[in-house]
Write a protein that holds these residues in place. Structure first.
Motif, PDB file in Angstrom:
ATOM      1  N   TYR A 135      38.503  29.171  42.150  1.00 11.71           N
ATOM      2  CA  TYR A 135      39.088  29.713  40.926  1.00 11.71           C
ATOM      3  C   TYR A 135      39.464  31.164  41.196  1.00 11.71           C
ATOM      4  O   TYR A 135      38.645  31.939  41.677  1.00 11.71           O
ATOM      5  N   THR A 187      42.319  23.389  44.867  1.00  7.13           N
ATOM      6  CA  THR A 187      41.400  22.377  45.383  1.00  7.13           C
ATOM      7  C   THR A 187      41.870  21.884  46.738  1.00  7.13           C
ATOM      8  O   THR A 187      43.053  21.966  47.078  1.00  7.13           O
ATOM      9  N   THR A 222      36.640  23.721  45.736  1.00  8.42           N
ATOM     10  CA  THR A 222      37.335  24.186  44.533  1.00  8.42           C
ATOM     11  C   THR A 222      37.239  25.710  44.503  1.00  8.42           C
ATOM     12  O   THR A 222      36.169  26.269  44.712  1.00  8.42           O
ATOM     13  N   SER A 236      34.793  30.512  45.324  1.00  8.50           N
ATOM     14  CA  SER A 236      34.960  29.148  45.809  1.00  8.50           C
ATOM     15  C   SER A 236      33.625  28.418  45.786  1.00  8.50           C
ATOM     16  O   SER A 236      32.560  29.031  45.877  1.00  8.50           O
ATOM     17  N   ARG A 245      34.459  18.443  49.428  1.00  9.51           N
ATOM     18  CA  ARG A 245      35.481  18.946  48.498  1.00  9.51           C
ATOM     19  C   ARG A 245      35.289  20.439  48.230  1.00  9.51           C
ATOM     20  O   ARG A 245      34.166  20.922  48.126  1.00  9.51           O
ATOM     21  N   ARG A 252      43.304  27.270  39.456  1.00  7.09           N
ATOM     22  CA  ARG A 252      42.334  26.475  40.203  1.00  7.09           C
ATOM     23  C   ARG A 252      43.017  25.911  41.439  1.00  7.09           C
ATOM     24  O   ARG A 252      44.105  25.335  41.348  1.00  7.09           O
TER      25      ARG A 252
END
Length: 117
Positions: A57, A98, A55, A47, A53, A96
């Protein structure tokens, strides 16, 4: 002297009575059944937090589908923490995830669940 002989024979008698029979003791030649090793499971996730924010994966190298969810805990008491929707990460697939906070992010983690797909 006579007292010690009777004590020794009484101790030997108690030891013989208390010892289990030969068949009750496990043999070293018999191997115990071992449980099957668990099936490898779980996508590896990384992460990244950039401001407010987040994100993440997640890559699943295993043959079983992994349901991954992103969880975000925000730093401010009035900012709502979020639990993202579950995403199916199939075999050899990267997904992904988010999410965001209004202000600062306190912590981020990803949960995993075995899916029967």
């Amino acid at each position: 002297m006579r007292l010690s002989r009777s004590l020794a024979s009484a101790t030997a008698a108690v030891c013989l009575v208390m010892s289990p029979p030969y068949d009750a003791m496990p043999h070293t030649r018999v191997a115990a059944r071992e449980a099957a090793p668990p099936e490898p499971f779980g996508a590896s996730c990384r992460s990244q937090v950039t401001g407010s924010r987040v994100t993440a994966y997640c890559h699943n190298p295993y043959p079983r589908t992994d349901g991954v969810r992103l969880h975000i805990e925000c730093a401010r008491w009035w900012d709502l923490d979020t639990d993202g929707a579950e995403v199916a990460a199939g075999p050899a697939q990267t997904v992904r995830l988010t999410g965001r906070c209004w202000k600062e992010v306190r912590s981020v983690w990803v949960s995993h669940r075995k899916l029967a797909l």
